[in-house]
Design a protein around this motif. Structure first.
Motif, mmCIF file in Angstrom:
data_model
loop_
_atom_site.group_PDB
_atom_site.id
_atom_site.type_symbol
_atom_site.label_atom_id
_atom_site.label_comp_id
_atom_site.label_asym_id
_atom_site.label_seq_id
_atom_site.Cartn_x
_atom_site.Cartn_y
_atom_site.Cartn_z
ATOM 1 N N ASP A 44 -4.591 7.388 5.666
ATOM 2 C CA ASP A 44 -5.240 8.068 4.541
ATOM 3 C C ASP A 44 -6.030 7.041 3.719
ATOM 4 N N LEU A 45 -7.341 7.257 3.620
ATOM 5 C CA LEU A 45 -8.184 6.301 2.896
ATOM 6 C C LEU A 45 -8.249 6.578 1.399
ATOM 7 N N ASN A 46 -7.856 7.804 0.987
ATOM 8 C CA ASN A 46 -8.049 8.180 -0.421
ATOM 9 C C ASN A 46 -7.385 7.224 -1.419
ATOM 10 N N PRO A 47 -6.151 6.750 -1.132
ATOM 11 C CA PRO A 47 -5.565 5.792 -2.088
ATOM 12 C C PRO A 47 -6.399 4.522 -2.226
ATOM 13 N N TYR A 48 -7.096 4.133 -1.145
ATOM 14 C CA TYR A 48 -7.932 2.925 -1.220
ATOM 15 C C TYR A 48 -9.207 3.189 -2.014
ATOM 16 N N PHE A 49 -9.796 4.386 -1.833
ATOM 17 C CA PHE A 49 -10.987 4.713 -2.615
ATOM 18 C C PHE A 49 -10.680 4.659 -4.109
ATOM 19 N N ARG A 50 -9.441 5.030 -4.485
ATOM 20 C CA ARG A 50 -9.074 4.994 -5.912
ATOM 21 C C ARG A 50 -9.026 3.578 -6.466
ATOM 22 N N THR A 51 -8.907 2.579 -5.610
ATOM 23 C CA THR A 51 -8.894 1.194 -6.113
ATOM 24 C C THR A 51 -10.311 0.657 -6.313
ATOM 25 N N LEU A 52 -11.329 1.429 -5.880
ATOM 26 C CA LEU A 52 -12.709 0.955 -5.984
ATOM 27 C C LEU A 52 -13.314 1.252 -7.350
ATOM 28 N N SER A 57 0.803 -1.226 0.000
ATOM 29 C CA SER A 57 0.000 0.000 0.000
ATOM 30 C C SER A 57 0.834 1.274 0.000
ATOM 31 N N LYS A 58 2.102 1.184 0.415
ATOM 32 C CA LYS A 58 2.920 2.412 0.429
ATOM 33 C C LYS A 58 3.631 2.621 -0.915
ATOM 34 N N ASP A 59 3.405 1.751 -1.882
ATOM 35 C CA ASP A 59 4.000 1.887 -3.207
ATOM 36 C C ASP A 59 2.958 2.510 -4.146
ATOM 37 N N PRO A 60 3.097 3.807 -4.464
ATOM 38 C CA PRO A 60 2.072 4.488 -5.275
ATOM 39 C C PRO A 60 1.839 3.811 -6.627
ATOM 40 N N GLU A 61 2.885 3.261 -7.213
ATOM 41 C CA GLU A 61 2.717 2.595 -8.521
ATOM 42 C C GLU A 61 1.844 1.349 -8.397
ATOM 43 N N ALA A 62 2.111 0.567 -7.350
ATOM 44 C CA ALA A 62 1.318 -0.651 -7.137
ATOM 45 C C ALA A 62 -0.132 -0.284 -6.872
ATOM 46 N N MET A 63 -0.355 0.812 -6.117
ATOM 47 C CA MET A 63 -1.721 1.251 -5.824
ATOM 48 C C MET A 63 -2.394 1.744 -7.106
ATOM 49 N N GLU A 64 -1.626 2.411 -7.974
ATOM 50 C CA GLU A 64 -2.171 2.899 -9.245
ATOM 51 C C GLU A 64 -2.589 1.723 -10.133
ATOM 52 N N GLU A 65 -1.801 0.661 -10.087
ATOM 53 C CA GLU A 65 -2.138 -0.540 -10.878
ATOM 54 C C GLU A 65 -3.444 -1.171 -10.407
ATOM 55 N N ALA A 66 -3.736 -0.985 -9.120
ATOM 56 C CA ALA A 66 -4.970 -1.573 -8.566
ATOM 57 C C ALA A 66 -6.187 -0.678 -8.789
ATOM 58 N N ASN A 67 -5.996 0.455 -9.489
ATOM 59 C CA ASN A 67 -7.080 1.398 -9.745
ATOM 60 C C ASN A 67 -8.312 0.699 -10.339
ATOM 61 N N ARG A 68 -9.490 0.995 -9.785
ATOM 62 C CA ARG A 68 -10.772 0.447 -10.280
ATOM 63 C C ARG A 68 -10.771 -1.079 -10.392
ATOM 64 N N SER A 69 -10.221 -1.751 -9.389
ATOM 65 C CA SER A 69 -10.185 -3.222 -9.460
ATOM 66 C C SER A 69 -11.017 -3.896 -8.371
ATOM 67 N N ILE A 70 -11.546 -3.110 -7.419
ATOM 68 C CA ILE A 70 -12.173 -3.699 -6.230
ATOM 69 C C ILE A 70 -13.638 -3.240 -6.097
ATOM 70 N N ASP A 71 -14.493 -4.146 -5.601
ATOM 71 C CA ASP A 71 -15.896 -3.786 -5.358
ATOM 72 C C ASP A 71 -16.135 -3.335 -3.921
#
Ligand code: ZN
Ligand code: ZN
Length: 382
Positions: A276-284, A251-265
């Motif tokens: 900070d929850l915002n990086p997680y909201f971006r994966t939704l 979760s502390k790797d911005p690139e890995a988090m970017e790759e998970a963008n829009r992948s979770i329900d």
């Protein structure tokens, strides 16, 4: 073994919580705290004689929840002391009141985080006793209105007496020790997953891989979901996969988090420290939801409304589960072979176990073997 606070010396005589046992009540051996700094000490608690609707339970196992640490150390509020913690209780019925039809001596049963509620508000009538508008009666440290206003004492003890409405049936297929943590960690993660109707093909994210997180992974997998674990430590990737997770993201790797963008329900966030929850909201994905289960003592960084608005995301909380849903969860876990990964401890190891929980040094739940509460030798070598 983690160095921690010194273990208090054994006492010659256990501290009685209630010195005068009322008519017909019994004394139970227990471990509890007498102050925020006392650590856990041997003591005795009085358990009432079973009333008409009561079930008396000989406790076999009790899970150690992180809430127990916060409560006994007075980290949320100053609790009434002495305080015997424990709300992941599994044991066998020894006696029942005359009005109890659904349990008989010998049945294996469980008690979770509540032992009563008002039974008449809108939440209670809906089977959502955890959200009782007058406040549910916690398994320990709560005022037991229907029992003379006494203070409830929890499961680090040899017996407990609980109204039948708050007693769960432990299916035979479940190992009793590994089933204990289902009564808090299990239901706390099951309830939001069910509320969101997670099913085959859904994508579930789990933030944090502790007692709650490891149950979220197992239950979401059993529901047929594809599971992604978000962790701050690459060292936990293998552990995540061992539990059945399909993906692990640093979760502390911005690139890995970017790759998970829009992948979770749906995300089950179990972290209790402010983050900070915002990086997680971006994966939704569109219409996704994040359930926050951990309760931080301090404020969290603000959530970006734009992020929520652009994807119609929901930011939700969730508290344990109702009694009916807890039974449903236990039956689900028995059917799908789901239980907690545990390390059994004896009474003399409780204080050390607390320090190890605080250090995150447990995979994934300690469970107290309550048969060790009765042995003075265990106390002496603590
Ligand atoms: Zn708990
Ligand atoms: Zn109520």
């Amino acid at each position: 073994m983690t160095p921690g606070r010194p273990v208090p010396p054994p006492l010659a005589k256990p501290i009685p919580v209630e010195r005068t046992a009322s008519q017909g009540s019994t004394l139970a051996a227990a471990y509890g705290a007498t102050s925020p700094e006392s650590g856990l000490l041997p003591m005795t608690v009085a358990r009432r004689a079973p009333k008409e609707d009561d079930v008396e339970i000989a406790i076999e196992f009790c899970g150690l929840c992180h809430s127990d640490v916060h409560a006994t150390r007075g980290e949320w509020r100053l609790p009434p002391y002495p305080l015997v913690p424990g709300h992941e209780i599994v044991g066998k019925v020894t006696r029942v009141g005359s009005g109890v039809q659904d349990f008989v001596p010998g049945d294996r049963v469980g008690v979770g985080c509540m032992v009563d509620s008002c039974r008449e508000c809108a939440s209670c009538l809906e089977g959502l006793e955890q959200y009782c508008e007058r406040g549910n009666v916690g398994t320990y440290g709560a005022t037991d209105v229907r029992n003379g206003g006494s203070i409830t004492q929890g499961g680090y003890s040899t017996s407990v007496v609980v109204d039948r409405r708050f007693v769960l049936r432990i299916p035979e297929a479940l190992d009793p020790a590994a089933a204990a943590p289902l009564l808090c960690a299990g239901i706390t993660t099951y309830s939001p997953l069910r509320y969101f109707d997670v099913e085959e093909g859904d994508s579930v994210g789990v933030v944090g891989l502790g007692g709650l997180g490891h149950m979220a992974v197992k239950i979401a997998k059993a529901m047929g979901a594809e599971v992604t674990v978000f962790t701050t430590s690459e060292a936990k990737f293998d552990a995540a996969r061992d539990l059945g997770a399909d993906h692990a993201v640093l979760s502390k790797d911005p690139e890995a988090m970017e790759e998970a963008n829009r992948s979770i329900d749906v995300i089950i966030d179990t972290v209790a420290a402010p983050h900070d929850l915002n990086p997680y909201f971006r994966t939704l994905r569109l219409d996704g939801a994040l359930f926050q289960l951990g309760l931080p003592a301090e404020d969290m960084p603000p959530v970006s409304p734009g992020l929520l608005i652009r994807r119609r995301l929901a930011y939700a909380g969730s508290l344990i589960g109702g009694i009916e849903e807890t039974q449903e969860m236990l039956d689900f876990c028995a059917e799908h072979g789901v239980a907690s990964d545990i390390e059994i401890v004896n009474a003399g190891q409780l204080n050390e176990a607390y320090d190890r929980m605080v250090a995150g040094d447990v995979k994934y739940r300690f469970v107290l073997d309550t048969s060790t509460l009765q042995k003075p030798s265990e106390r002496a070598d603590a």
